[in-house]
Design an enzyme around this catalytic site. Structure first.
Site, mmCIF file in Angstrom:
data_model
loop_
_atom_site.group_PDB
_atom_site.id
_atom_site.type_symbol
_atom_site.label_atom_id
_atom_site.label_comp_id
_atom_site.label_asym_id
_atom_site.label_seq_id
_atom_site.Cartn_x
_atom_site.Cartn_y
_atom_site.Cartn_z
ATOM 1 N N GLY A 13 28.655 29.278 -4.858
ATOM 2 C CA GLY A 13 29.665 28.770 -5.770
ATOM 3 C C GLY A 13 30.425 29.896 -6.450
ATOM 4 O O GLY A 13 29.847 30.933 -6.775
ATOM 5 N N ARG A 23 36.193 44.235 -8.512
ATOM 6 C CA ARG A 23 37.004 45.366 -8.960
ATOM 7 C C ARG A 23 36.140 46.576 -9.272
ATOM 8 O O ARG A 23 36.454 47.710 -8.868
ATOM 9 C CB ARG A 23 37.798 44.949 -10.199
ATOM 10 C CG ARG A 23 38.584 46.047 -10.897
ATOM 11 C CD ARG A 23 39.317 45.433 -12.102
ATOM 12 N NE ARG A 23 40.067 46.424 -12.871
ATOM 13 C CZ ARG A 23 39.574 47.097 -13.889
ATOM 14 N NH1 ARG A 23 38.301 46.919 -14.264
ATOM 15 N NH2 ARG A 23 40.339 47.955 -14.549
ATOM 16 N N VAL A 25 33.113 47.242 -8.110
ATOM 17 C CA VAL A 25 32.521 47.752 -6.874
ATOM 18 C C VAL A 25 33.539 48.608 -6.122
ATOM 19 O O VAL A 25 33.223 49.708 -5.654
ATOM 20 C CB VAL A 25 32.023 46.586 -5.988
ATOM 21 C CG1 VAL A 25 31.660 47.094 -4.587
ATOM 22 C CG2 VAL A 25 30.821 45.902 -6.627
ATOM 23 N N VAL A 26 34.757 48.102 -5.992
ATOM 24 C CA VAL A 26 35.789 48.829 -5.240
ATOM 25 C C VAL A 26 36.078 50.174 -5.886
ATOM 26 O O VAL A 26 36.056 51.234 -5.227
ATOM 27 C CB VAL A 26 37.072 47.988 -5.130
ATOM 28 C CG1 VAL A 26 38.217 48.821 -4.546
ATOM 29 C CG2 VAL A 26 36.824 46.747 -4.263
ATOM 30 N N ARG A 74 30.002 28.614 2.654
ATOM 31 C CA ARG A 74 28.595 28.564 3.051
ATOM 32 C C ARG A 74 28.526 28.654 4.570
ATOM 33 O O ARG A 74 29.445 28.263 5.277
ATOM 34 C CB ARG A 74 27.929 27.288 2.534
ATOM 35 C CG ARG A 74 28.051 27.168 1.012
ATOM 36 C CD ARG A 74 27.273 25.998 0.458
ATOM 37 N NE ARG A 74 27.591 25.761 -0.948
ATOM 38 C CZ ARG A 74 27.054 26.411 -1.958
ATOM 39 N NH1 ARG A 74 26.149 27.348 -1.722
ATOM 40 N NH2 ARG A 74 27.391 26.144 -3.201
ATOM 41 N N SER A 75 27.407 29.176 5.085
ATOM 42 C CA SER A 75 27.287 29.374 6.529
ATOM 43 C C SER A 75 25.876 29.043 7.000
ATOM 44 O O SER A 75 24.919 29.746 6.686
ATOM 45 C CB SER A 75 27.629 30.829 6.896
ATOM 46 O OG SER A 75 27.360 31.071 8.262
ATOM 47 N N ASP A 105 20.685 32.663 -6.012
ATOM 48 C CA ASP A 105 19.428 32.851 -5.277
ATOM 49 C C ASP A 105 19.607 32.747 -3.771
ATOM 50 O O ASP A 105 19.038 33.536 -3.005
ATOM 51 C CB ASP A 105 18.390 31.821 -5.738
ATOM 52 C CG ASP A 105 17.717 32.216 -7.045
ATOM 53 O OD1 ASP A 105 17.803 33.398 -7.421
ATOM 54 O OD2 ASP A 105 17.118 31.333 -7.688
ATOM 55 N N SER A 107 22.234 33.349 -2.015
ATOM 56 C CA SER A 107 22.944 34.545 -1.564
ATOM 57 C C SER A 107 21.996 35.735 -1.490
ATOM 58 O O SER A 107 22.092 36.575 -0.585
ATOM 59 C CB SER A 107 24.096 34.862 -2.520
ATOM 60 O OG SER A 107 24.984 33.772 -2.617
ATOM 61 N N THR A 127 26.780 33.236 -11.077
ATOM 62 C CA THR A 127 26.675 31.779 -11.053
ATOM 63 C C THR A 127 26.830 31.253 -12.464
ATOM 64 O O THR A 127 26.234 31.803 -13.396
ATOM 65 C CB THR A 127 25.331 31.307 -10.459
ATOM 66 O OG1 THR A 127 25.118 29.928 -10.777
ATOM 67 C CG2 THR A 127 24.167 32.108 -11.008
ATOM 68 N N ASP A 129 25.595 28.720 -13.805
ATOM 69 C CA ASP A 129 24.441 27.986 -14.325
ATOM 70 C C ASP A 129 23.460 28.840 -15.129
ATOM 71 O O ASP A 129 22.589 28.305 -15.816
ATOM 72 C CB ASP A 129 23.675 27.321 -13.177
ATOM 73 C CG ASP A 129 24.428 26.143 -12.572
ATOM 74 O OD1 ASP A 129 25.435 25.725 -13.177
ATOM 75 O OD2 ASP A 129 24.019 25.653 -11.511
ATOM 76 N N ASP A 131 20.998 30.560 -13.932
ATOM 77 C CA ASP A 131 19.697 30.131 -13.409
ATOM 78 C C ASP A 131 19.019 31.180 -12.523
ATOM 79 O O ASP A 131 18.172 30.845 -11.687
ATOM 80 C CB ASP A 131 19.843 28.826 -12.622
ATOM 81 C CG ASP A 131 20.793 28.941 -11.432
ATOM 82 O OD1 ASP A 131 21.463 29.995 -11.294
ATOM 83 O OD2 ASP A 131 20.873 27.988 -10.639
ATOM 84 N N GLY A 172 24.993 22.165 -14.186
ATOM 85 C CA GLY A 172 23.640 22.698 -14.313
ATOM 86 C C GLY A 172 22.639 21.774 -13.647
ATOM 87 O O GLY A 172 22.134 20.848 -14.277
ATOM 88 N N ARG A 173 22.371 22.012 -12.368
ATOM 89 C CA ARG A 173 21.459 21.130 -11.627
ATOM 90 C C ARG A 173 20.005 21.387 -11.976
ATOM 91 O O ARG A 173 19.250 20.464 -12.273
ATOM 92 C CB ARG A 173 21.676 21.295 -10.117
ATOM 93 C CG ARG A 173 22.939 20.630 -9.611
ATOM 94 C CD ARG A 173 23.147 20.863 -8.136
ATOM 95 N NE ARG A 173 23.390 22.273 -7.860
ATOM 96 C CZ ARG A 173 23.527 22.779 -6.634
ATOM 97 N NH1 ARG A 173 23.418 21.986 -5.582
ATOM 98 N NH2 ARG A 173 23.776 24.051 -6.457
#
Length: 322
Positions: A13, A23, A25-26, A74-75, A105, A107, A127, A129, A131, A172-173
């Site tokens: 998400g 930014r 990181v680059v 997603r894959s 998590d 990812s 994320t 959430d 979480d 928030g699941r």
């Protein structure tokens, strides 16, 4: 293609502040002598070799943007052994010596698998959430809370005008942090979260009736997505109390918008730390905010940590909401 490159992707998400992390990181990567590649649409893009070269100017003015300029997807294919090997080979073909993965998590599980296949990976918790157990804070959480707070404040205006009860469902699941902190900030009469079992009569109806005895005529009930049932709850409240009640599900509006100062700063710190770890030859690490400091954990250790819900804050919310 360039050698001694690192890459960055956003997965799962989207969350406000992801662009600030990209930014960082680059620009940190370039500062350390790396060529930096962006991978579009997460692990799906990695499998499709959807790489784009990034320079200092390619991330100009993105720090204030919501969402992710690298997109996300997603894959299912990436979750297979063949998919992992294919992704690792694509990295090697592109001269990528390390990947920064911004997400949750799921990812991080992908980052661990890719590391095991020979491509060093560092995770950044992104994320809304909040979480991720290893980190006190995740990128996007503050913006999502502020968005939810603003929406509930607007809903409260009309609830007050009509002497109404508004049941507001926030995201928030598995984690009730958005509900808890939004509920406190908006003076909710009741807050329902997945971490705490509740009794509808005791924790909702009785609180509304008791508060009405004290002179209050309008009410807010904040419900976490993981609890759900907001529409039915509103109907039940109206039936039991005689108070006109309406349910509002805020939904994905909480994912959008320009990130807050806190999300921009924390994301920048985490992005810098991730590149630092790759430059040191580290792999399978997750960057985290712990006790106000940026730290890192072994990715398996991080994934095995159990998240602790702030029961003390929850008790405070119950005490001051009457």
């Amino acid at each position: 293609m360039a050698k001694d490159a690192i890459a960055v992707l956003t997965s799962g998400g989207d969350a406000p502040g992801m662009n600030a992390a990209v930014r960082a990181v680059v620009r940190s990567g370039i500062n350390k002598g790396f060529n930096v590649l962006g991978i579009k649409r997460g692990y799906r893009g990695l499998l499709k070799k959807d790489f784009v070269e990034m320079d200092l100017r390619s991330v100009t003015n993105i720090i204030s943007l919501g969402g992710t300029i690298l997109y996300t997807a997603r894959s299912k294919e990436f979750q297979t052994p063949e998919g992992i090997q294919h992704a690792a080979q694509n990295c090697m073909d592109m001269g990528v010596k390390g990947v920064v993965v911004i997400g949750g998590d799921g990812s991080f599980m992908g980052a661990r698998a890719l590391s095991d296949a020979g491509v060093p990976c560092i995770g950044i918790p992104g994320t809304i959430d909040n979480d991720i157990a290893c980190s006190d804070y995740t990128v996007g959480f503050d913006t999502a809370m502020n968005t939810a707070m603003e929406m509930v404040d607007k809903i409260r205006d009309t609830s007050q005008s009509h002497d109404r009860c508004s049941v507001v469902e926030v995201m928030g699941r598995r984690c009730g942090d958005i509900a808890l902190q939004t509920g406190i900030s908006c003076g909710a009469t009741a807050i329902l979260v997945p971490e705490v079992p509740y009794n509808i009569e005791q924790d909702v109806i009785s609180r509304i009736l008791e508060t009405r005895k004290n002179g209050k005529q309008h009410f807010i009930v904040v419900v976490a997505e993981g609890v759900g049932g907001s529409v039915d709850l509103a109907k039940y409240i109206e039936r039991r109390t005689g108070i006109e009640s309406r349910a509002t599900i805020l939904g994905h509006v909480q994912r959008g918008g320009s990130p807050t100062l806190r999300d921009r700063v924390v994301a920048s710190e985490m992005g810098y730390k991730a590149v630092e770890l790759l430059a040191e030859g580290k792999s399978k690490r997750v960057v985290a905010l712990k006790d106000g400091k940026i730290v890192d954990y072994d990715i398996t250790e991080a994934l095995n940590m159990e998240r602790v819900f702030d029961t003390h804050l929850y008790e405070i919310a119950k005490t001051i909401s009457m």
